[in-house]
Design a protein around this motif. Structure first.
Motif, short mmCIF file in Angstrom:
data_model
loop_
_atom_site.label_atom_id
_atom_site.label_comp_id
_atom_site.label_asym_id
_atom_site.label_seq_id
_atom_site.Cartn_x
_atom_site.Cartn_y
_atom_site.Cartn_z
N CYS A 25 0.85 -1.19 0.00
CA CYS A 25 0.00 0.00 0.00
C CYS A 25 0.89 1.24 0.00
O CYS A 25 1.72 1.43 0.90
N TRP A 200 -11.85 4.30 -0.43
CA TRP A 200 -10.40 4.05 -0.33
C TRP A 200 -10.07 2.57 -0.42
O TRP A 200 -9.20 2.15 -1.19
N HIS A 201 -10.78 1.74 0.33
CA HIS A 201 -10.40 0.32 0.44
C HIS A 201 -10.55 -0.43 -0.87
O HIS A 201 -9.72 -1.29 -1.20
N CYS A 204 -7.49 -0.59 -3.56
CA CYS A 204 -6.38 -1.53 -3.43
C CYS A 204 -6.80 -2.96 -3.78
O CYS A 204 -6.02 -3.71 -4.37
N SER A 205 -8.03 -3.33 -3.44
CA SER A 205 -8.51 -4.66 -3.81
C SER A 205 -8.51 -4.82 -5.33
O SER A 205 -8.03 -5.82 -5.87
N HIS A 229 -8.28 -0.47 6.99
CA HIS A 229 -8.01 -0.60 5.55
C HIS A 229 -7.79 -2.04 5.11
O HIS A 229 -8.49 -2.54 4.23
N HIS A 230 -6.83 -2.73 5.71
CA HIS A 230 -6.54 -4.09 5.26
C HIS A 230 -7.65 -5.08 5.66
O HIS A 230 -7.91 -6.04 4.93
N ASN A 232 -10.78 -4.38 5.68
CA ASN A 232 -11.83 -4.18 4.68
C ASN A 232 -11.43 -4.74 3.32
O ASN A 232 -12.27 -5.26 2.57
N GLU A 233 -10.15 -4.63 3.00
CA GLU A 233 -9.67 -5.23 1.74
C GLU A 233 -9.93 -6.73 1.72
O GLU A 233 -10.38 -7.28 0.71
#
Length: 462
Positions: A25, A200-201, A204-205, A229-230, A232-233
């Motif tokens: 990230c 936001w999340h 990255c996914s 964040h992670h 939720n990813e």
């Protein structure tokens, strides 16, 4: 190689029999990158360089979050566009991290360039009835993912009134998070649900899966990203694909300043530009690698000054190796074997850079000892130099290169100084020494010869 997996809370073997795929990230580009960002990215740079030194192929992806409320707010305050803000700080990012001797990623995807991928991702979540639409946007339904909290070890019922959860009466559950936010404020994009921008999340996914596949090797970032964040990813990615997301979750501890958290309100944020100008890349990297990556580390001027002293020892050893000549019957095989083994073992054991640095400095110490005792022959010096350079390449340390003309000028000055000294013209000899000092050249006297080393100019070395 074993790495601590935050998900399992234990060390896990990394499969290096094939290409290793890593997603890190990156930064939200609304301001200058700081020493906290530097530590995380330097840790992953060493991981990558170590694996590559073992001929492991690496695919390394690091994103830029270039659409975010912070970017939009910054653009509004400066009466410009979000794109102008993100472009400016992406350019500054590369200046900073090139200056820190960080190898560039295989890919640097930007969120704004992957809106279609993000929309398709959200469509799958809606089809599976895991995401739903409200008047404010599209939300992920946390209750539809029973394993929520498995990374952060948080229980859903304990999170219901969590202070970090955004309040929105339109949501089915306070824990549900936005994957698409409706908005009329630029930048916005069309979607099947209405104009807006991604959460936001979800960025990255969508980007990690696009470039590395649905189940890749390592997903990393700072420890502050574990929740939300992670977490939720993982929830949205595994809900979408039906497969485990990343095999290993690797998190880097925070950098504090004199024991306090870095924050704008305290005015104690140290930008990479600032620390580079004052200390240089080698000192910053030594600092960032000085403790175990998973633990917090405290930034202080005293610690940086200690690293300057250590770096001077490295410079001395390097130039002693360059200038070594003649023969020596000193047995160096055992020295090389021990320091090489200790160095590699440390990095193989959850990337223990602290112990790896201990092995590195042991080799530096032994080199300087041999030189001081006049036992450093040219053949041995070549063997030691090769190993020292291997370690330095992995750690991202570098002795500034010199041109042949610069070396020749220094050699001529030293030769002239020796003549003046021989003729007892000490005043002229001292003038040459002063000139060499101005060039940051330090002289090292040996029996029957004087060798030199060029010291890196470090502004705060006083």
């Amino acid at each position: 190689m074993k790495i601590h997996n935050t998900l399992l809370n234990s060390e896990q073997e990394l499969d290096i029999s094939k290409k290793v795929k890593i997603y890190l990230c990156g930064v939200t580009v609304y301001d200058e990158s700081h020493i906290g960002h530097a530590r995380t990215i330097i840790i992953f740079d060493v991981l990558r360089k170590f694996l590559e030194s073992k001929n492991v192929e690496i695919e390394f992806v690091q994103n830029f979050t270039d659409v975010d409320d912070k970017i939009i707010n910054r653009a509004n305050s400066e009466n410009t566009t979000a794109e102008a803000i993100s472009t400016k700080y992406i350019e500054n990012y590369f200046k900073d991290f090139d200056g820190l001797n960080v190898k560039r990623a295989t890919n640097y995807p930007k969120a704004t360039e992957h809106i279609d991928d993000i929309i398709k991702f959200i469509e799958k979540l809606i089809e599976k009835k895991i995401a739903y639409t409200t008047k404010n946007g599209v939300y992920f339904s946390v209750s539809k993912f029973p394993e929520y909290g498995k990374l952060s070890k948080k229980k859903i019922d304990e999170l219901q009134s969590g202070s970090r959860i955004e309040v929105d009466d339109a949501k089915n559950d306070p824990l549900d998070f936005a994957v698409w936010k409706f908005s009329s404020t630029e930048p916005v994009w069309d979607s099947p649900w209405g104009k807006g921008r991604p959460g936001w999340h979800i960025e990255c996914s969508a980007m990690s899966i696009k470039y590395l596949g649905e189940n890749f090797d390592i997903h990393g970032g700072g420890r502050d990203l574990i929740f939300p964040h992670h977490e939720n990813e993982i929830a949205q990615s595994e809900s979408c694909t039906g497969l485990p997301f990343a095999k290993i979750w690797m998190h880097v501890g925070m950098v504090t300043i004199n024991g306090e958290k870095m924050s704008k309100s305290l005015g104690n944020i140290k930008s990479i530009k600032h620390v580079l100008e004052n200390w240089g890349s080698n000192i910053i990297r030594l600092f960032c690698l000085s403790g175990h990556y998973s633990k917090p580390i405290d930034y202080s001027e005293e610690l940086l000054k200690e690293n300057v002293t250590k770096w001077r020892q490295v410079e001395t050893s390097y130039y002693e190796l360059i200038h070594a000549h003649g023969e020596s019957d000193e047995k160096i095989d055992s020295i090389i074997y021990k320091t090489t083994t200790d160095f590699d073992d440390a990095l193989n054991d959850d990337l223990n850079t602290h112990l790896a640095l201990s092995a590195f400095f042991q080799l530096v110490k032994e080199t300087n000892r041999l030189a001081a005792e006049e036992k450093l022959g040219s053949k041995d010096a070549q063997i030691i130099k090769k190993e020292l350079e291997r370690m330095m390449k992995i750690l991202g340390l570098s002795i500034p290169e010199m041109t042949e003309s610069e070396k020749q000028e220094i050699n001529n000055l030293i030769s002239n100084r020796e003549k003046f000294r021989k003729d007892k013209q000490f005043e002229e000899a001292d003038k040459i020494r002063d000139k060499l000092n101005d060039m940051n050249i330090e002289l090292i006297d040996h029996k029957g010869k004087t060798v030199w080393m060029k010291k890196e100019l470090i502004l705060n070395d006083n």
